[in-house]
Design a protein around this motif. Structure first.
Motif, short mmCIF file in Angstrom:
data_model
loop_
_atom_site.label_atom_id
_atom_site.label_comp_id
_atom_site.label_asym_id
_atom_site.label_seq_id
_atom_site.Cartn_x
_atom_site.Cartn_y
_atom_site.Cartn_z
N TRP A 1 18.12 5.76 6.28
CA TRP A 1 16.89 5.17 5.74
C TRP A 1 15.68 5.75 6.43
O TRP A 1 15.80 6.18 7.57
N PRO A 2 14.53 5.74 5.83
CA PRO A 2 14.24 5.27 4.47
C PRO A 2 14.75 6.24 3.40
O PRO A 2 14.90 7.43 3.66
N TYR A 3 15.01 5.67 2.24
CA TYR A 3 15.45 6.44 1.09
C TYR A 3 14.32 7.38 0.65
O TYR A 3 13.16 6.97 0.59
N THR A 4 14.69 8.63 0.38
CA THR A 4 13.67 9.57 -0.10
C THR A 4 14.16 10.27 -1.36
O THR A 4 15.35 10.46 -1.56
N GLU A 5 13.24 10.62 -2.18
CA GLU A 5 13.54 11.39 -3.39
C GLU A 5 12.43 12.40 -3.61
O GLU A 5 11.37 12.32 -2.97
N GLY A 6 12.67 13.35 -4.50
CA GLY A 6 11.64 14.35 -4.72
C GLY A 6 11.77 15.03 -6.07
O GLY A 6 12.81 14.96 -6.73
N LEU A 7 10.67 15.66 -6.47
CA LEU A 7 10.61 16.39 -7.74
C LEU A 7 9.88 17.70 -7.52
O LEU A 7 9.05 17.81 -6.60
N VAL B 1 6.49 3.55 -0.98
CA VAL B 1 5.40 3.35 -0.01
C VAL B 1 4.75 4.66 0.43
O VAL B 1 3.73 4.64 1.11
N LYS B 2 5.38 5.79 0.06
CA LYS B 2 4.80 7.05 0.49
C LYS B 2 5.01 8.13 -0.58
O LYS B 2 6.07 8.22 -1.17
N SER C 1 0.84 -1.19 0.00
CA SER C 1 0.00 0.00 0.00
C SER C 1 0.88 1.24 0.00
O SER C 1 2.05 1.19 0.36
N ILE C 2 0.30 2.33 -0.43
CA ILE C 2 1.02 3.59 -0.53
C ILE C 2 0.26 4.65 0.25
O ILE C 2 -0.96 4.78 0.12
N THR C 3 1.00 5.39 1.07
CA THR C 3 0.40 6.47 1.84
C THR C 3 0.55 7.78 1.07
O THR C 3 1.66 8.12 0.65
N ILE C 4 -0.57 8.46 0.89
CA ILE C 4 -0.56 9.75 0.20
C ILE C 4 -0.79 10.81 1.26
O ILE C 4 -1.78 10.72 2.01
N GLU D 1 9.01 8.00 -0.85
CA GLU D 1 9.77 7.26 0.14
C GLU D 1 9.76 5.77 -0.21
O GLU D 1 8.73 5.23 -0.58
N THR D 2 10.91 5.14 -0.05
CA THR D 2 11.03 3.70 -0.29
C THR D 2 10.67 2.93 0.98
O THR D 2 10.84 3.45 2.09
N LEU D 3 10.24 1.72 0.80
CA LEU D 3 9.97 0.82 1.92
C LEU D 3 11.14 0.81 2.90
O LEU D 3 12.30 0.76 2.49
N TYR D 4 10.85 0.88 4.18
CA TYR D 4 11.88 0.69 5.21
C TYR D 4 11.54 -0.57 5.99
O TYR D 4 10.57 -0.58 6.76
N ARG D 5 12.28 -1.62 5.76
CA ARG D 5 11.97 -2.87 6.44
C ARG D 5 13.29 -3.66 6.58
O ARG D 5 13.56 -4.59 5.82
N PRO D 6 14.10 -3.24 7.58
CA PRO D 6 15.46 -3.80 7.71
C PRO D 6 15.48 -5.33 7.76
O PRO D 6 16.43 -5.95 7.29
#
Lengths: 334, 198
Positions: free
Chosen positions: A203-209, A255-256, A116-119, A183-188
């Motif tokens: 972590w978690p890895y984040t990116e943006g535009l 995931v986000k 699932s993805i959180t908006i 945001e990428t899944l964070y699940r060590p």
């Protein structure tokens, strides 16, 4: 967040045939074909452990319209495609280790169903949605894009997915939304790279535009490649593909999605701001401080034929995207 | 041990060629992956570093075992370090740069990590040249001084390595720790203590 499954559960239990049928019945008519195919493909990939490498007529294939060959769009290139086996065995996905063979070795531990993805943020329809709900209204299409890694190698990849703008419109960002971050899944427990103590990424890895970048027709969310469901190591079940930016901008296993007024912080920029800018547009005239970006090795390369080619501004998509940066000093905003 | 010296040398020689053999087989059978030049450059560089550290290992072994026999094998390991460093440089020039000499020069002056790696290789040249018995006699005490520059070579090689890391430091940190551990034996007080043990 979704309920986590323990890692020792049998993969065959995760997407069993009956689950797939149930889910298909739950879905509406629209988009069900595409998604149903996705799920059946998922079941298949799980049961065999490896994705099939046969042609797109295979039963596990996604249902999508093929890449639009119109020359101005940039949606298609007739350059030789990088073979499936190379795309899926040689890439960076630091959540699974820093060696380019690590993602392929270790990504099967990642549980991608359910997903699932959180908006959230400046958006009219915030919430946590299942991937099925998110994808339901959309038809899948193919895009054949060049992918240029910041490490000076590149590939040509046939992605399957949907325009990012279509998904963004679905959640109705407000007028205050100037940026979108991911945001990428964070699940060590499933991602061994996130457990590494000597990794300097937080972590978690984040990116943006920037919002206009995100709404550009080339910006894409991929759920598959080569007509098949996205392999875990390439960012299953859904990842970003921004072909005119260095590969690390194309965040995996999302995931986000958050809409913001302020410039979001992004992982590599946070780690080494002098080396990785927020924009990170492919630019042969702005070198990485430690290596040149003037050329790249198109993979697969061989010792006798290294396929060293000149890197193009905006990775060859200048006609489509240069207008987004009109008046900006791209040496400063690298 | 003296009796078997020649045999041991032959075994070390053959074992030292195994990495090269593995690389050649992988290159010919095309199992190096989609970016074989990168793979070869990485592997050969890592072996150069490993041989440098092996070369530095012999003095501690001598001190700990109080047996100078170990030093007999130092030259060969040092030369293999140089050999793999040369392969590393060759792979880089031929397969990664495609023999574009202007870009090589650009890299050497513009890229600190390449400057460091290149300097390490250049500094190894006099060590390799003067590794013979004759040079050792000719240079006398200066030979030892000259060959201490290997510490600088290893430091530069480590710098060359760590400067290429994008985020995960574990591998270069491991090599740095090994190097520092070996350097402890070069601390005069420690060396004197180990030599003075009954």
């Amino acid at each position: 967040m979704l309920v986590q499954r323990s890692a020792d559960i049998l993969s065959s239990e995760i997407t069993s045939e009956s689950a797939y049928l149930n889910r298909r019945q739950l879905m509406g008519a629209a988009g069900s074909l595409a998604l149903g195919a996705m799920l059946s493909s998922c079941a298949e990939a799980d049961s065999t452990g490896k994705p099939e490498t046969s042609g797109s007529s295979h039963a596990g294939a996604l249902d999508y319209s093929s890449a639009e060959k119109q020359s101005q769009s940039g949606f298609y290139t007739d350059e030789a495609k990088t073979p499936y086996k190379d795309i899926t065995a040689y890439n960076n996905f630091y959540e699974f280790g820093t060696d380019k063979s690590d993602p392929r070795k270790y990504a099967d531990k990642m549980v991608v169903d359910p997903w699932s993805i959180t908006i959230e943020g400046e958006v009219s329809k915030p919430g946590t949605y299942t991937l099925e709900d998110i994808l339901k209204p959309h038809d899948l299409e193919e895009r054949i894009y060049r992918l240029r890694c910041v490490e000076a190698w590149s590939m040509v990849i046939p992605w399957v997915g949907l325009p990012l703008s279509d998904l963004i419109k679905q959640f109705e960002p407000t007028s205050r939304a100037k940026y979108v971050s991911f945001e990428t899944l964070y699940r060590p427990e499933e991602m061994r790279g996130q457990r590494s103590r000597l990794s300097t990424i937080s972590w978690p890895y984040t990116e943006g535009l920037r919002m206009d970048e995100a709404m550009h027709p080339l910006s894409f969310l991929a759920v598959g490649l080569y007509g098949k469901l996205m392999p875990n190591q390439n960012g299953a079940p859904i990842r970003l593909v921004i072909p005119w930016k260095y590969g690390f901008k194309s965040i995996k296993s999302i995931v986000k999605i958050r809409f913001t007024e302020q410039l979001p912080s992004t992982s590599w920029n946070k780690l080494a701001p002098k080396e990785y800018g927020f924009y990170s547009n492919v630019n042969p005239s702005v070198d990485h401080p430690r290596w040149s970006q003037a050329s790249e090795r198109r993979l697969p390369s061989s010792l006798l034929n290294p396929r060293r080619i000149k890197t193009l501004p905006f990775n060859g998509y200048a006609n489509q995207v240069a207008g987004l940066y009109k008046g900006m000093d791209l040496r400063r905003y690298f | 041990m003296k009796k078997y010296r020649l045999l041991i040398k032959a075994v070390i020689f053959i074992l030292s060629l195994v990495p090269l053999f593995v690389m050649v087989v992988a290159a010919v059978s095309e199992t190096l992956g989609p970016d074989p030049a990168e793979a070869l450059a990485h592997t050969s560089g890592e072996w150069a570093l490993r041989f440098l550290l092996l070369t530095l290992l012999l003095t501690p072994l001598r001190l700990l075992s109080k047996n100078s026999e170990w030093i007999r094998y130092r030259r060969m390991l040092g030369l293999f370090a140089f050999f793999y460093a040369l392969i590393h440089m060759t792979v880089y020039c031929v397969f990664l740069l495609g023999l574009q000499w202007s870009s090589l020069w650009d890299d050497i002056i513009k890229r600190p990590y390449i400057t460091a790696g290149f300097a390490a290789l250049v500094l190894l040249v006099p060590l390799a040249v003067t590794s013979t018995n004759r040079w050792q006699k000719t240079l006398g005490k200066n030979w030892v001084k000259l060959h201490k520059t290997i510490y600088i070579c290893v430091s530069l090689a480590l710098l060359h390595f760590i400067w290429q890391v994008r985020s995960d430091l574990s591998e270069p940190v491991l090599y740095i720790v090994l190097f520092l551990a070996l350097m402890i034996f070069r601390v005069p007080a420690i060396k004197a203590y180990l030599l003075g043990r009954a």
